[in-house]
Design a protein around this motif. Structure first.
Motif, mmCIF file in Angstrom:
data_model
loop_
_atom_site.group_PDB
_atom_site.id
_atom_site.type_symbol
_atom_site.label_atom_id
_atom_site.label_comp_id
_atom_site.label_asym_id
_atom_site.label_seq_id
_atom_site.Cartn_x
_atom_site.Cartn_y
_atom_site.Cartn_z
ATOM 1 N N LYS A 33 35.883 33.657 35.916
ATOM 2 C CA LYS A 33 36.597 34.280 34.806
ATOM 3 C C LYS A 33 36.056 35.676 34.501
ATOM 4 O O LYS A 33 36.817 36.610 34.252
ATOM 5 N N GLU A 34 34.747 35.831 34.522
ATOM 6 C CA GLU A 34 34.143 37.124 34.185
ATOM 7 C C GLU A 34 34.570 38.204 35.180
ATOM 8 O O GLU A 34 34.949 39.309 34.778
ATOM 9 N N ASP A 35 34.499 37.894 36.467
ATOM 10 C CA ASP A 35 34.899 38.870 37.482
ATOM 11 C C ASP A 35 36.389 39.176 37.394
ATOM 12 O O ASP A 35 36.804 40.334 37.532
ATOM 13 N N LYS A 36 37.177 38.165 37.114
ATOM 14 C CA LYS A 36 38.623 38.380 36.971
ATOM 15 C C LYS A 36 38.898 39.369 35.847
ATOM 16 O O LYS A 36 39.700 40.293 36.005
ATOM 17 N N GLU A 37 38.216 39.222 34.727
ATOM 18 C CA GLU A 37 38.421 40.118 33.584
ATOM 19 C C GLU A 37 38.015 41.553 33.920
ATOM 20 O O GLU A 37 38.713 42.507 33.553
ATOM 21 N N ILE A 38 36.915 41.719 34.615
ATOM 22 C CA ILE A 38 36.467 43.060 35.019
ATOM 23 C C ILE A 38 37.479 43.686 35.973
ATOM 24 O O ILE A 38 37.847 44.861 35.842
ATOM 25 N N ILE A 39 37.957 42.898 36.911
ATOM 26 C CA ILE A 39 38.939 43.386 37.889
ATOM 27 C C ILE A 39 40.234 43.801 37.199
ATOM 28 O O ILE A 39 40.807 44.849 37.507
ATOM 29 N N LEU A 40 40.688 43.001 36.229
ATOM 30 C CA LEU A 40 41.933 43.324 35.535
ATOM 31 C C LEU A 40 41.833 44.626 34.746
ATOM 32 O O LEU A 40 42.829 45.337 34.584
ATOM 33 N N LYS A 41 40.649 44.953 34.260
ATOM 34 C CA LYS A 41 40.477 46.231 33.546
ATOM 35 C C LYS A 41 40.641 47.404 34.509
ATOM 36 O O LYS A 41 41.195 48.432 34.159
ATOM 37 N N LYS A 42 40.164 47.231 35.730
ATOM 38 C CA LYS A 42 40.239 48.301 36.726
ATOM 39 C C LYS A 42 41.574 48.301 37.468
ATOM 40 O O LYS A 42 42.096 49.356 37.826
ATOM 41 N N TYR A 43 42.134 47.114 37.718
ATOM 42 C CA TYR A 43 43.385 46.961 38.462
ATOM 43 C C TYR A 43 44.344 46.068 37.651
ATOM 44 O O TYR A 43 44.532 44.892 37.969
ATOM 45 N N PRO A 44 44.947 46.615 36.610
ATOM 46 C CA PRO A 44 45.765 45.779 35.705
ATOM 47 C C PRO A 44 47.014 45.179 36.338
ATOM 48 O O PRO A 44 47.581 44.235 35.791
ATOM 49 N N ASP A 45 47.436 45.674 37.494
ATOM 50 C CA ASP A 45 48.642 45.138 38.141
ATOM 51 C C ASP A 45 48.382 43.911 38.996
ATOM 52 O O ASP A 45 49.321 43.270 39.456
ATOM 53 N N ILE A 46 47.128 43.582 39.214
ATOM 54 C CA ILE A 46 46.788 42.408 40.027
ATOM 55 C C ILE A 46 47.135 41.152 39.231
ATOM 56 O O ILE A 46 46.839 41.039 38.049
ATOM 57 N N LYS A 47 47.733 40.210 39.915
ATOM 58 C CA LYS A 47 48.083 38.933 39.271
ATOM 59 C C LYS A 47 47.138 37.847 39.773
ATOM 60 O O LYS A 47 46.857 37.761 40.965
ATOM 61 N N PHE A 48 46.664 37.033 38.852
ATOM 62 C CA PHE A 48 45.805 35.906 39.175
ATOM 63 C C PHE A 48 46.498 34.625 38.762
ATOM 64 O O PHE A 48 47.371 34.623 37.900
ATOM 65 N N ARG A 49 46.045 33.545 39.369
ATOM 66 C CA ARG A 49 46.523 32.222 38.957
ATOM 67 C C ARG A 49 45.296 31.338 38.786
ATOM 68 O O ARG A 49 44.358 31.383 39.580
ATOM 69 N N GLN A 50 45.313 30.576 37.714
ATOM 70 C CA GLN A 50 44.167 29.711 37.413
ATOM 71 C C GLN A 50 44.231 28.444 38.251
ATOM 72 O O GLN A 50 45.286 27.847 38.426
ATOM 73 N N THR A 51 43.071 28.062 38.780
ATOM 74 C CA THR A 51 42.922 26.811 39.527
ATOM 75 C C THR A 51 41.657 26.143 39.011
ATOM 76 O O THR A 51 40.557 26.496 39.426
ATOM 77 N N GLY A 52 41.816 25.224 38.086
ATOM 78 C CA GLY A 52 40.647 24.593 37.468
ATOM 79 C C GLY A 52 39.896 25.606 36.627
ATOM 80 O O GLY A 52 40.479 26.280 35.786
ATOM 81 N N ASN A 53 38.594 25.749 36.886
ATOM 82 C CA ASN A 53 37.765 26.696 36.143
ATOM 83 C C ASN A 53 37.668 28.053 36.816
ATOM 84 O O ASN A 53 36.868 28.887 36.405
ATOM 85 N N SER A 54 38.455 28.271 37.846
ATOM 86 C CA SER A 54 38.376 29.526 38.576
ATOM 87 C C SER A 54 39.777 30.119 38.731
ATOM 88 O O SER A 54 40.764 29.575 38.248
ATOM 89 N N TYR A 55 39.835 31.242 39.436
ATOM 90 C CA TYR A 55 41.089 31.967 39.597
ATOM 91 C C TYR A 55 41.227 32.409 41.051
ATOM 92 O O TYR A 55 40.237 32.665 41.722
ATOM 93 N N THR A 56 42.461 32.497 41.492
ATOM 94 C CA THR A 56 42.760 33.058 42.803
ATOM 95 C C THR A 56 43.815 34.135 42.609
ATOM 96 O O THR A 56 44.442 34.235 41.552
ATOM 97 N N ILE A 57 44.007 34.919 43.638
ATOM 98 C CA ILE A 57 45.035 35.948 43.600
ATOM 99 C C ILE A 57 46.399 35.262 43.656
ATOM 100 O O ILE A 57 46.613 34.361 44.459
ATOM 101 N N ASP A 58 47.304 35.700 42.804
ATOM 102 C CA ASP A 58 48.658 35.156 42.826
ATOM 103 C C ASP A 58 49.497 36.001 43.782
ATOM 104 O O ASP A 58 49.859 37.130 43.468
ATOM 105 N N LEU A 59 49.784 35.461 44.938
ATOM 106 C CA LEU A 59 50.525 36.184 45.969
ATOM 107 C C LEU A 59 52.002 35.790 46.041
ATOM 108 O O LEU A 59 52.740 36.333 46.862
#
Length: 163
Positions: A33-59
C-alpha cells in the motif's frame, strides 16, 4: 539484483518479463500500500487493483481484444529507458524475475522457463547464483511479504526448497 548473471542489454532487448498476457495476469508485480501511494503521487494515471493486502497493476483497459494470448505492457516500461520506477519502488518480484517463490509441499525457489536470457546460462550456474546470491534475500522478503508467493504450477522449474 540479477546483474551478476543477466546483462541489461539482453533484458532490454527482450522485455518479456514486462508484458502480461490476459491469461497470466497472476504474474503482474505485487505492490504494498505504501509504495502504491508513492507511485500514484508521481504517476497519477496508473491504475491499481487490490488483491488481498496488496496491489497489482490494473491492465484490463490495456487489452484491445478478448484473446487470452494478447499481451499488455507494464505501464512503467518505456521503450528507450526500460523501467521508469526508481529502484526503491521496483517490485521485488520484478527484481528477481525469472525466479519465483512458489508454494508446493513447502516454499520453493523456482525458475520461469520463458526467460530467453536465463536459458542461455548453464542451469548449474543459475542454481548456484540463486543459492548464494538470492536465497537469503528471498527468504527475508517472503517472511514480511507472503503475498508474493505464487501457487504451484507445472510451468515452474523447481530449483530448491526455501524452508
Amino acid at each position: 539484483m540479477l546483474a551478476k548473471i543477466l546483462s541489461k542489454s539482453d533484458c532490454a532487448a527482450c522485455k518479456f518479463c514486462c508484458s502480461f498476457r490476459r491469461q497470466s495476469l497472476w504474474e503482474t508485480p505485487v505492490f504494498n500500500k505504501e509504495d502504491k501511494e508513492i507511485i500514484l503521487k508521481k504517476y497519477p494515471d496508473i491504475k491499481f487493483r487490490q488483491t488481498g493486502n496488496s496491489y497489482t497493476i490494473d491492465l484490463y483497459s490495456s487489452y484491445k481484444t478478448d484473446n487470452p494470448d494478447e499481451e499488455a505492457l507494464c505501464p512503467f516500461l518505456k521503450d528507450n529507458s526500460g523501467c521508469i520506477l526508481p529502484s526503491e519502488l521496483k517490485p521485488f518480484d520484478c527484481s528477481i524475475w525469472p525466479f519465483r517463490i512458489v508454494k508446493k509441499d513447502k516454499l520453493w525457489l523456482c525458475l520461469t522457463p520463458t526467460c530467453s536470457a536465463i536459458n542461455k546460462i548453464p542451469f548449474e550456474a543459475v542454481t548456484n547464483f540463486a543459492k548464494t546470491g538470492l536465497k537469503q534475500k528471498v527468504i527475508d522478503y517472503v517472511q514480511k511479504n507472503p503475498q508474493i508467493i505464487k501457487e504451484d504450477s507445472d510451468f515452474f522449474v523447481p530449483l530448491f526448497p526455501l524452508e
